[in-house]
Design a protein around this motif. Structure first.
Motif, short mmCIF file in Angstrom:
data_model
loop_
_atom_site.label_atom_id
_atom_site.label_comp_id
_atom_site.label_asym_id
_atom_site.label_seq_id
_atom_site.Cartn_x
_atom_site.Cartn_y
_atom_site.Cartn_z
N ASP A 289 -5.88 -4.94 51.12
CA ASP A 289 -4.56 -4.24 50.73
C ASP A 289 -5.05 -2.87 50.21
O ASP A 289 -3.92 -2.73 49.68
CB ASP A 289 -3.39 -5.27 50.67
N ILE B 217 -1.07 -11.84 54.42
CA ILE B 217 -0.19 -12.01 53.42
C ILE B 217 0.80 -11.23 52.51
O ILE B 217 1.39 -10.25 53.30
CB ILE B 217 -1.95 -12.18 52.45
N ARG B 218 1.86 -11.89 52.11
CA ARG B 218 2.74 -10.71 51.78
C ARG B 218 3.92 -11.05 50.03
O ARG B 218 3.92 -12.82 50.24
CB ARG B 218 4.19 -11.32 53.08
N SER B 219 4.15 -10.82 49.32
CA SER B 219 5.10 -10.62 48.30
C SER B 219 6.41 -10.88 48.62
O SER B 219 6.61 -11.32 47.56
CB SER B 219 4.19 -9.79 47.40
N GLU C 172 1.84 -4.20 48.93
CA GLU C 172 2.78 -4.29 50.29
C GLU C 172 3.18 -3.53 51.21
O GLU C 172 3.04 -3.66 52.41
CB GLU C 172 3.99 -5.11 49.74
N ARG D 229 0.08 -3.50 53.59
CA ARG D 229 -0.30 -4.75 54.40
C ARG D 229 0.70 -4.57 55.69
O ARG D 229 -0.12 -4.61 56.91
CB ARG D 229 0.14 -5.88 53.41
N ALA E 125 0.57 -17.50 55.52
CA ALA E 125 0.03 -15.90 56.78
C ALA E 125 0.27 -16.02 58.30
O ALA E 125 0.37 -14.60 58.93
CB ALA E 125 -1.42 -15.70 56.14
N ASN F 19 3.79 -15.95 58.23
CA ASN F 19 4.22 -14.50 58.28
C ASN F 19 3.69 -13.68 59.65
O ASN F 19 4.65 -13.18 59.49
CB ASN F 19 3.45 -13.98 57.30
N ASN G 176 6.17 -12.68 41.35
CA ASN G 176 6.35 -12.66 43.08
C ASN G 176 4.58 -12.57 43.14
O ASN G 176 3.73 -12.67 42.42
CB ASN G 176 6.43 -11.55 44.34
N THR G 177 4.28 -13.48 44.49
CA THR G 177 2.53 -13.48 44.36
C THR G 177 2.46 -13.62 46.47
O THR G 177 3.85 -13.84 47.57
CB THR G 177 1.52 -14.54 44.06
N GLU G 178 1.92 -12.85 46.49
CA GLU G 178 1.72 -12.97 47.94
C GLU G 178 0.48 -14.26 48.87
O GLU G 178 -0.07 -14.02 50.11
CB GLU G 178 1.04 -10.86 48.49
N ARG G 179 0.24 -14.77 47.54
CA ARG G 179 -1.18 -15.72 47.88
C ARG G 179 -0.30 -17.16 46.67
O ARG G 179 -0.69 -18.16 46.47
CB ARG G 179 -2.61 -15.66 46.99
#
Length: 363
Positions: free
Chosen positions: A101, A126-128, A136, A139, A156, A159, A304-307
């Protein structure tokens, strides 16, 4: 069949290395596939770039676009201009494969599509949910113009479905960064700082901070580090310092006898420290994946987290950015009550082989 592999920043190198291995393996088995490795030059500090090629056995790039530093817009423009010129002068591939990303990911995806080159995105979906993060935006833009989506988790996948991506374009393959971790774990190397300050297994913590929300405000940074120092029960804190963080630390005059600020480490040295640490404190996304597989407690200083799988399944906890969240988490850690965690599905070291096999099938 020629595939362009795009690498521009430290995380890219860990993700692209096993894909190179898989392509070479397929070619050796008689498959019609080869790659052109393109280093955009987004990161140009030796410890942040060149050492990863050396340590991970990545061949020298076929092309270095030399994009260098500058603002987000300047980097994006330099990468797009460089990659467009390459496609005009040296020919188009069958596919442009981008990973992660970073700015290079988005810039090369846009350039490829405008010249009618199909794009595959490794670590898609993947998204935060945090649009203040440049990653972000990268992505979202990349996934809006991608043809083939290779994902690390079922979250993912979902999403992407919610954004209208067809099921036939989504391939749940696992995590190539974990391929790299598993392959090179036996080769982790003891860094100089180990003997220099007398580190011992499980008797120190590793810390990494680089996100603007944590390091760009002097008082916030001071408060975070002071809380960490106050609640780590006298253990050393090893802090490989990102170049942008170093400037603020120097300006703020932050120092402590247990805070060991060192230059960025190579991949093998850094993960040697992580593997043996009592815990890791970070605001990085990728490190939370590595600690999950290694089984080391991880505290993420982000809102926040994208994972999310590193939290729901792994050893990671999302503390937020309030310094007061550190004390109760340290109490859990030193009380021996940190969760054990497990390894997410398909994080098994075979992701790159699945990616290349699928590409050979669909192309």
């Amino acid at each position: 069949m020629l595939i362009d592999l795009i690498a521009g920043a430290r995380p890219n190198f860990m993700k692209i290395s096993p894909i190179i291995d898989a392509i070479q393996g397929a070619a050796a088995a008689g498959k019609d596939v080869r790659f052109r490795l393109i280093h955009t030059g987004q990161h140009y500090d030796k410890n942040m770039s060149d050492s990863f090629f050396d340590q991970l056995g990545i061949p020298q790039p076929d092309v270095n676009l030399g994009a260098g530093g500058g603002s987000q817009a300047e980097q994006t423009a330099a990468i797009m201009i460089g990659y467009e010129k390459l496609l005009f002068d040296q020919g188009k591939p069958a596919l442009c494969l981008v990973v992660g990303d970073v700015t290079s990911t988005m810039a090369c995806a846009i350039t490829a599509q405008k010249l009618q080159v199909k794009v595959a995105h490794v670590e898609a979906g993947i998204r935060s949910g945090d649009w203040s993060m440049p990653e972000e935006i990268n992505r979202l833009v990349t996934d809006s113009i991608t043809n083939y989506f290779f994902t690390t988790s079922t979250v993912a996948n979902e999403n992407l479905r919610k954004s209208g991506i067809g099921e036939e374009q989504i391939f749940f393959v696992g995590n190539t960064m974990i391929d790299t971790l598993i392959k090179h774990r036996p080769r982790f190397q003891k860094p100089e700082v180990w003997d220099k300050i007398g580190l011992r297994d499980k008797e120190y913590l590793v810390m990494t901070l680089h996100r603007p929300g944590n390091v760009d405000q002097e008082e916030k940074l001071k408060s975070l580090i002071q809380e960490i120092i106050d609640h780590t029960q006298g253990l050393p804190l090893v802090f490989p310092v990102h170049p942008r963080t170093k400037i603020m630390l120097r300006t703020a005059g932050i120092s402590h006898e247990r805070l060991h600020m060192i230059d960025p480490l190579g991949y093998l040295e850094f993960n040697y420290l992580v593997e043996r640490a009592k815990a890791v404190i970070t605001d990085s996304g990728g490190i939370t994946e590595e600690t999950t597989v290694i089984g080391v407690p991880c505290m993420t200083l982000r809102d926040n987290t994208e994972r999310p799988e590193t939290i729901t399944q792994g050893t990671n906890e999302l503390l937020g950015t309030d310094p007061k969240a550190i004390a109760p988490s340290m109490k859990t850690l030193f009380g021996g009550k940190w969760k054990t965690g497990q390894i997410p599905e398909k994080w098994d070291g075979k992701t790159a082989n699945r990616i290349v096999a699928k590409l050979l099938e669909i192309l």
